[in-house]
Structure formats: C-alpha cells, structure tokens
Design a protein around this motif. Structure first.
Motif: not given
Ligand code: ZN
Length: 176
Positions: A20, A41, A83-84, A121, A128, A149, A154, A156-157
């Motif tokens: 991350a 972030d 991660n989130s 979110h 994420d 995605r 991003e 990761w999102h």
C-alpha cells in the motif's frame, strides 16, 4: 495520527507483504502532504471501531464477492487483503477533509476522495485491495466476481455490482 494500518483478512504476515505504501507514494507530489509529511492516502483516518467494521459493514453481496475472490486468489498463490472497505460517514469525512486541506480545494480533493454522501465506501460496496499483485489479479478477472476497478488513478479501488458478473466491467473513469 496512527500510521496506515492494513486490515488483513488472513494473516499478519500478509499485512507485512502488502504494498500500500509503495502505491501511495507512486505519483504523489512531495508537497501534497499533511502536517506529518504523509500523503492523505498514507494516513489511517479510521478508529479501531472503524477497522472492526471494515468488512462486516460491507453489503452482503460485496462480502460474498470478496470471499469468493479471496479464495480464488489464494488458489492462484496470492493473498488478497483489504486496506479499507466500509467506512462510516464520519470516517469518510475525515478522509475527504484531509484531501481538501492537502490539495487546497474541494474540486481537487474530489479526485482522491468523495464526500460521504457520494462515497461507495460509505455505501458499503467499495474495497481497497492490496497488495498490488492481488489487485492486478482481481482486475484481470474482468468482473467475474462482481468486483471491478473503477478509477484510473486508483488501481486498488474496486466496487461491487451484481451486474458486473454478466456484463463485465465498465470503462475506467480517470478519477473519482
Ligand atoms: Zn477506495
């Protein structure tokens, strides 16, 4: 403020292996940092209570998709961590406020985080994903787990929609 804390779905070792921080540093101008010298972030804006709800607060469809994707990733030799995930409105407000402060305007902040009323979110269908290899693997699944995605900036999102399984992923948007 605490350092960014990865919420692992599996083992502590997986947490140590996540990338991350490397991602966050990737193309972020050094000037864009908060008072501690960290980009928004890279700062954990959540409380321990927020961390406890990161996965349980997701919609049931999103949790099921995540579980299926995680198991398939494991079979592919990857440990997929989150991660989130779910964020309370207060949590998302802290994220958004950090970006407003860091970028200097609400308009610029929106390229990194949306206000709570617009955040996937907060709505419980965004995750994420880490490490980068697991996110790349998930992106290559082309929505097969219902997870796509969404943003060019991003990697990761991911967001869950049941329709992604049948229809595949929509085109990437450049940013939130
Ligand atoms: Zn996200």
């Amino acid at each position: 403020m605490r350092r960014f804390q990865t919420i692992a779905l599996t083992t502590a070792a997986a947490v140590a292996a996540t990338g991350a921080a490397a991602w966050a540093l990737h193309d972020r101008p050094a000037a864009l940092t908060d008072g501690t010298g960290q980009s928004c972030d890279q700062v954990d804006h959540g409380t321990d209570a927020d961390a406890a709800k990161a996965v349980t607060g997701l919609t049931s469809g999103t949790r099921s998709a995540l579980d299926a994707a995680r198991k398939a990733a494991t079979r592919a030799g990857l440990t997929l961590t989150v991660n989130s995930g779910y964020r309370s409105a207060a949590y998302q407000q802290r994220v958004y406020d950090c970006w407003v402060k860091q970028t200097g305007s609400a308009q610029a902040a929106r390229q990194h985080a949306l206000p709570p009323s617009e955040s996937a979110h907060v709505a419980g269908f965004a995750i994420d994903v880490a490490p980068p290899a697991a996110a790349t693997w998930l992106e290559h699944s082309k929505g097969g787990y219902g997870l796509c995605r969404r943003y060019g900036n991003e990697p990761w999102h991911f967001e869950y929609q049941a329709s992604y399984k049948a229809d595949g992923c929509p085109a990437l948007l450049s940013h939130p």
